[in-house]
Design an enzyme around this catalytic site. Structure first.
Site, short mmCIF file in Angstrom:
data_model
loop_
_atom_site.label_atom_id
_atom_site.label_comp_id
_atom_site.label_asym_id
_atom_site.label_seq_id
_atom_site.Cartn_x
_atom_site.Cartn_y
_atom_site.Cartn_z
N PHE A 90 19.40 -24.28 9.46
CA PHE A 90 19.93 -25.63 9.33
C PHE A 90 19.62 -26.42 10.60
CE2 PHE A 90 22.68 -22.24 7.81
CZ PHE A 90 22.57 -22.42 6.44
N GLY A 94 14.40 -28.80 15.81
CA GLY A 94 15.69 -28.14 15.93
C GLY A 94 15.71 -26.75 15.35
N CYS A 95 16.90 -26.35 14.89
CA CYS A 95 17.16 -24.95 14.55
C CYS A 95 16.40 -24.45 13.33
CB CYS A 95 18.66 -24.75 14.35
SG CYS A 95 19.65 -25.03 15.84
N TYR A 96 15.93 -25.33 12.47
CA TYR A 96 15.23 -24.88 11.27
C TYR A 96 13.71 -24.87 11.44
CZ TYR A 96 14.15 -29.82 10.34
OH TYR A 96 13.70 -31.12 10.46
N ALA A 97 13.22 -25.18 12.63
CA ALA A 97 11.79 -25.38 12.83
C ALA A 97 10.95 -24.14 12.56
CB ALA A 97 11.52 -25.88 14.24
#
Length: 370
Positions: A354, A154-157
């Site tokens: 996040f 997701g967005c924190y990868a």
């Protein structure tokens, strides 16, 4: 020892679609009545997003002219996972290659043949042999380049990819790591009227970002040293942000409680990062925060005492591109790098992202001038 983020290149698909036009597509595709259409348009107006990019032209077209979605009033038969993955395979490679070219041209002394490690990041498509191998072939990377794939985080990868890049550079001072985050979020539109789906359909766009990380600062322009990382989990938010593979694509859960979960954990995250460093929050004036949504940015400002100006790069990316999952924070760092002046050499930079879990990631960087 440390490692350095020496260049960032970005790329977006050619279809740049204004937010109101996407709202029209969604309202018609969901077959909303007049009252619900007004509510949907209000939701799109308050996102802080002016436009988004998509590999699919359909979001800017009228029903009857669609290429990907069926030209039926209810969009049935709705595209399957297989059809969406075929679209990912078609569009992910050229977008990634464009981002890499835009990255490497900033450091002309580094050629594709110099790359020792390749890290690909995506949560919106998977196949094997995958994007990593196709990039090796298309870019002319060495056949023995060390490949790592970071998938479905997701967005924190991008933070985990940067941690891997740093580890490679610390183990080998000659390492040159190419990191590629490519997300085609818009191929996963879900025809669902639940609030979570309405919100996610209003936020996500497509984009790719490539970064060069090495053990030495860039020879040209500015680079950012990777000084420290810190991660926290907020298990109470486990059900509020999730990403699942279902019969008709990847389904995002993004509840209205996410900003409250971030509000609960952001100060602890910041203190955990800075606790062992000779840097205090008051010393930091440059920020690169993942714009998961306007409310998330405003919540962080309130909790940490930041201004909208402190967050200007995040707002700029949100406005122009929306949320592109893992690629987004690299877009924000790219804007920050483009704005730097010699007076900011040595300045600390605080970055957050996040994602599912609820996972909160923090990173401290420092500006270096060649």
């Amino acid at each position: 020892m440390t490692s350095y983020l020496c260049a960032i290149g970005t790329a977006t698909p050619p279809h740049r679609i204004p937010q109101p036009q996407i709202a029209t597509f969604m309202a018609e595709g969901l077959q909303l009545d007049a009252a619900d259409t007004r509510k949907l348009r209000a939701l799109y107006r308050v996102t802080g997003i002016a436009q988004r990019h998509s590999v699919l032209a359909d979001y800017g077209r009228a029903n009857g002219d669609f290429d990907f979605f069926p030209n039926t009033p209810d969009l049935e038969p709705f595209p399957t996972v297989g059809q969406r993955m075929a679209a990912y395979r078609q569009y992910a490679l050229p977008l990634s290659v464009e981002a890499v070219h835009n990255c490497l041209k900033q450091q002309p002394d580094v050629t594709p043949a110099d790359i020792t490690h390749l890290i690909t990041v995506s949560c919106t498509g998977m196949y094997a042999p995958g994007l990593d191998i196709e990039l090796v072939e298309k870019l002319g990377l060495r056949s023995n380049v060390r490949r790592t794939c970071v998938n479905f985080m997701g967005c924190y990868a991008a933070f985990n990819a940067l941690k891997l890049a740093q580890a490679f550079c610390l183990a080998d001072p000659n390492a040159k790591v190419l990191l590629v985050c490519t997300e085609l979020c818009t191929i996963h539109f879900q025809k669902n009227k639940e609030e979570d789906h309405l919100v996610s359909n209003a936020l996500f766009g497509d984009g790719s970002a490539a970064a060069l990380v090495q053990a030495q600062p860039a020879r040209h322009g500015y680079s950012l040293s990777l000084e420290a990382f810190h991660c926290e989990l907020e298990p109470d938010g486990r059900a509020d942000m999730a990403w699942h593979i279902n019969d008709f694509g990847f389904e995002m859960t993004l509840s209205s409680y996410v900003p409250k979960m971030i509000q609960k954990g952001i100060r602890q995250l910041t203190e955990g990062l800075l606790r062992k460093l000779p840097v205090k929050l008051r010393d930091i004036h440059a920020f690169a925060i993942h714009p998961g949504g306007r409310k998330i940015l405003e919540t962080i400002e309130q909790e940490l005492g930041l201004s909208a100006h402190d967050n200007r790069f995040a707002y700029q990316v949100l406005r122009d591109y929306g949320n592109m999952s893992s690629a987004t924070v690299l877009f924000v760092l790219h804007e920050l790098l483009q704005s730097l002046t010699p007076t900011e050499a040595g300045a600390p930079v605080l970055s957050f992202a996040f994602g599912p879990g609820l996972t909160l990631e923090a990173m401290l960087l420092q500006v270096h001038l060649a």
